[in-house]
Design a protein around this motif. Structure first.
Motif, mmCIF file in Angstrom:
data_model
loop_
_atom_site.group_PDB
_atom_site.id
_atom_site.type_symbol
_atom_site.label_atom_id
_atom_site.label_comp_id
_atom_site.label_asym_id
_atom_site.label_seq_id
_atom_site.Cartn_x
_atom_site.Cartn_y
_atom_site.Cartn_z
ATOM 1 N N VAL A 177 0.839 -1.208 0.000
ATOM 2 C CA VAL A 177 0.000 0.000 0.000
ATOM 3 C C VAL A 177 0.871 1.254 0.000
ATOM 4 C CG1 VAL A 177 -1.699 1.305 1.341
ATOM 5 C CG2 VAL A 177 -1.971 -1.143 1.052
ATOM 6 N N THR A 178 1.995 1.233 0.713
ATOM 7 C CA THR A 178 2.907 2.382 0.724
ATOM 8 C C THR A 178 3.451 2.657 -0.670
ATOM 9 O OG1 THR A 178 3.557 1.937 2.999
ATOM 10 C CG2 THR A 178 5.042 3.296 1.700
ATOM 11 N N ILE A 179 3.831 1.606 -1.378
ATOM 12 C CA ILE A 179 4.358 1.788 -2.733
ATOM 13 C C ILE A 179 3.289 2.335 -3.660
ATOM 14 C CG2 ILE A 179 5.246 0.525 -4.739
ATOM 15 C CD1 ILE A 179 6.705 -1.299 -2.715
ATOM 16 N N VAL A 180 2.077 1.806 -3.566
ATOM 17 C CA VAL A 180 0.994 2.257 -4.451
ATOM 18 C C VAL A 180 0.598 3.699 -4.135
ATOM 19 C CG1 VAL A 180 -1.427 1.878 -5.032
ATOM 20 C CG2 VAL A 180 0.122 -0.058 -4.896
ATOM 21 N N VAL A 181 0.379 4.007 -2.852
ATOM 22 C CA VAL A 181 -0.040 5.366 -2.473
ATOM 23 C C VAL A 181 1.079 6.364 -2.759
ATOM 24 C CG1 VAL A 181 -0.662 6.820 -0.501
ATOM 25 C CG2 VAL A 181 -1.742 4.615 -0.795
ATOM 26 N N GLY A 182 2.317 6.006 -2.462
ATOM 27 C CA GLY A 182 3.436 6.905 -2.763
ATOM 28 C C GLY A 182 3.577 7.167 -4.248
ATOM 29 N N GLY A 183 3.381 6.138 -5.069
ATOM 30 C CA GLY A 183 3.435 6.321 -6.527
ATOM 31 C C GLY A 183 2.335 7.225 -7.030
ATOM 32 N N ILE A 184 1.127 7.017 -6.526
ATOM 33 C CA ILE A 184 0.001 7.860 -6.947
ATOM 34 C C ILE A 184 0.233 9.307 -6.527
ATOM 35 C CG2 ILE A 184 -2.452 8.314 -6.539
ATOM 36 C CD1 ILE A 184 -2.834 5.252 -6.426
ATOM 37 N N LEU A 185 0.685 9.519 -5.286
ATOM 38 C CA LEU A 185 0.927 10.890 -4.821
ATOM 39 C C LEU A 185 2.064 11.559 -5.591
ATOM 40 C CD1 LEU A 185 0.492 10.605 -0.958
ATOM 41 C CD2 LEU A 185 -0.990 11.746 -2.594
ATOM 42 N N SER A 186 3.098 10.822 -5.935
ATOM 43 C CA SER A 186 4.189 11.436 -6.684
ATOM 44 C C SER A 186 3.750 11.827 -8.091
ATOM 45 C CB SER A 186 5.398 10.513 -6.740
ATOM 46 O OG SER A 186 5.106 9.361 -7.489
ATOM 47 N N VAL A 187 2.909 11.017 -8.714
ATOM 48 C CA VAL A 187 2.388 11.386 -10.041
ATOM 49 C C VAL A 187 1.498 12.616 -9.932
ATOM 50 C CG1 VAL A 187 0.845 10.621 -11.881
ATOM 51 C CG2 VAL A 187 2.606 9.092 -11.032
ATOM 52 N N ILE A 188 0.648 12.663 -8.912
ATOM 53 C CA ILE A 188 -0.243 13.821 -8.742
ATOM 54 C C ILE A 188 0.563 15.085 -8.468
ATOM 55 C CG2 ILE A 188 -1.975 14.826 -7.193
ATOM 56 C CD1 ILE A 188 -3.184 12.014 -6.961
ATOM 57 N N PHE A 189 1.548 15.010 -7.572
ATOM 58 C CA PHE A 189 2.348 16.197 -7.272
ATOM 59 C C PHE A 189 3.198 16.614 -8.467
ATOM 60 C CE2 PHE A 189 1.310 15.508 -2.832
ATOM 61 C CZ PHE A 189 1.183 16.811 -2.402
ATOM 62 N N GLY A 190 3.705 15.671 -9.229
ATOM 63 C CA GLY A 190 4.451 16.024 -10.434
ATOM 64 C C GLY A 190 3.583 16.731 -11.452
ATOM 65 N N TRP A 191 2.368 16.256 -11.609
ATOM 66 C CA TRP A 191 1.431 16.898 -12.544
ATOM 67 C C TRP A 191 1.067 18.292 -12.059
ATOM 68 C CZ3 TRP A 191 -4.012 17.725 -11.784
ATOM 69 C CH2 TRP A 191 -4.657 18.197 -12.921
ATOM 70 N N MET A 192 0.812 18.438 -10.748
ATOM 71 C CA MET A 192 0.479 19.761 -10.209
ATOM 72 C C MET A 192 1.663 20.718 -10.341
ATOM 73 S SD MET A 192 -1.801 18.782 -6.868
ATOM 74 C CE MET A 192 -1.416 20.300 -6.090
ATOM 75 N N TYR A 193 2.877 20.222 -10.137
ATOM 76 C CA TYR A 193 4.050 21.084 -10.271
ATOM 77 C C TYR A 193 4.218 21.547 -11.709
ATOM 78 C CZ TYR A 193 8.745 22.898 -9.816
ATOM 79 O OH TYR A 193 9.830 23.721 -9.825
ATOM 80 N N SER A 194 3.939 20.667 -12.657
ATOM 81 C CA SER A 194 4.063 21.089 -14.049
ATOM 82 C C SER A 194 3.016 22.143 -14.401
ATOM 83 C CB SER A 194 3.944 19.891 -14.984
ATOM 84 O OG SER A 194 2.628 19.381 -14.956
ATOM 85 N N LEU A 195 1.880 22.127 -13.721
ATOM 86 C CA LEU A 195 0.856 23.144 -13.982
ATOM 87 C C LEU A 195 1.192 24.487 -13.331
ATOM 88 C CD1 LEU A 195 -2.487 21.186 -13.515
ATOM 89 C CD2 LEU A 195 -1.459 21.943 -15.641
ATOM 90 N N PHE A 196 1.665 24.461 -12.099
ATOM 91 C CA PHE A 196 1.826 25.684 -11.326
ATOM 92 C C PHE A 196 3.264 26.145 -11.176
ATOM 93 C CE2 PHE A 196 -2.065 23.705 -9.526
ATOM 94 C CZ PHE A 196 -2.957 24.643 -10.018
ATOM 95 N N ALA A 197 4.218 25.472 -11.763
ATOM 96 C CA ALA A 197 5.625 25.830 -11.613
ATOM 97 C C ALA A 197 5.926 27.134 -12.346
ATOM 98 C CB ALA A 197 6.506 24.723 -12.169
ATOM 99 N N PRO A 198 6.933 27.859 -11.876
ATOM 100 C CA PRO A 198 7.321 29.071 -12.603
ATOM 101 C C PRO A 198 7.937 28.704 -13.951
ATOM 102 C CG PRO A 198 8.844 28.625 -10.816
ATOM 103 C CD PRO A 198 7.723 27.652 -10.683
ATOM 104 N N SER A 199 8.060 29.703 -14.783
ATOM 105 C CA SER A 199 8.604 29.484 -16.115
ATOM 106 C C SER A 199 10.024 28.931 -16.042
ATOM 107 C CB SER A 199 8.604 30.796 -16.893
ATOM 108 O OG SER A 199 9.226 30.627 -18.144
ATOM 109 N N GLN A 200 10.356 28.143 -17.020
ATOM 110 C CA GLN A 200 11.692 27.546 -17.069
ATOM 111 C C GLN A 200 12.743 28.621 -17.334
ATOM 112 O OE1 GLN A 200 12.016 24.569 -20.073
ATOM 113 N NE2 GLN A 200 14.057 23.932 -19.464
#
Length: 139
Positions: free
Chosen positions: A98-121
């Motif tokens: 469960v830790t591996i599954v939940v951690g994987g899901i959260l990392s994908v969600i946070f990566g997607w959110m960071y790509s949306l709200f991150a400052p310009s490159q």
């Protein structure tokens, strides 16, 4: 005075590779919350016999330690404590999954959110690299 020298000091450019302290706090909370949540889910799943076909049947009972664990006073106390918890091996095995599954899901969600709200490159003075295809030079 040289061509490229200046007596005026320029202010240092702001660092763009620094993690926001709020995001560090969120990460710290997740490091604590995900294993606790996983242990609770693993406990509930082991109560219901989830994974009984994959995990050994002995894991759904109390843990048994070798007799030499009970010969030493410190290990005897630990062995008694862990032996008193029902379904501990199955709970821990399911909690790891469960830790591996939940951690994987959260990392994908946070990566997607960071790509949306991150400052310009690129900064205000940067220019993106040109999109030019060049051929390999041959003599």
């Amino acid at each position: 005075m040289g061509k490229y020298s200046s007596r005026v000091s320029k202010p240092p450019a702001p660092k763009r590779n620094v993690v926001n302290p709020y995001m560090r706090g969120v990460g710290c909370l997740l490091i604590l919350a995900v294993p606790i949540f996983s242990y609770g889910v693993g406990s509930e799943l082991s109560k219901r016999g989830f994974g009984a076909g994959v995990l050994p049947v002995e894991w759904y009972d109390f843990m048994q330690f070798p007799s030499y664990f009970y010969a030493l006073p410190g290990l005897a106390r630990l062995a008694d404590f862990f032996s008193s918890i029902p379904r501990l091996p199955a709970t821990l095995a399911l909690a790891v999954v469960v830790t591996i599954v939940v951690g994987g899901i959260l990392s994908v969600i946070f990566g997607w959110m960071y790509s949306l709200f991150a400052p310009s490159q690129y900064g205000p003075m940067d220019v993106p690299p040109p999109r030019v295809k060049t051929k390999k030079y041959r003599r």
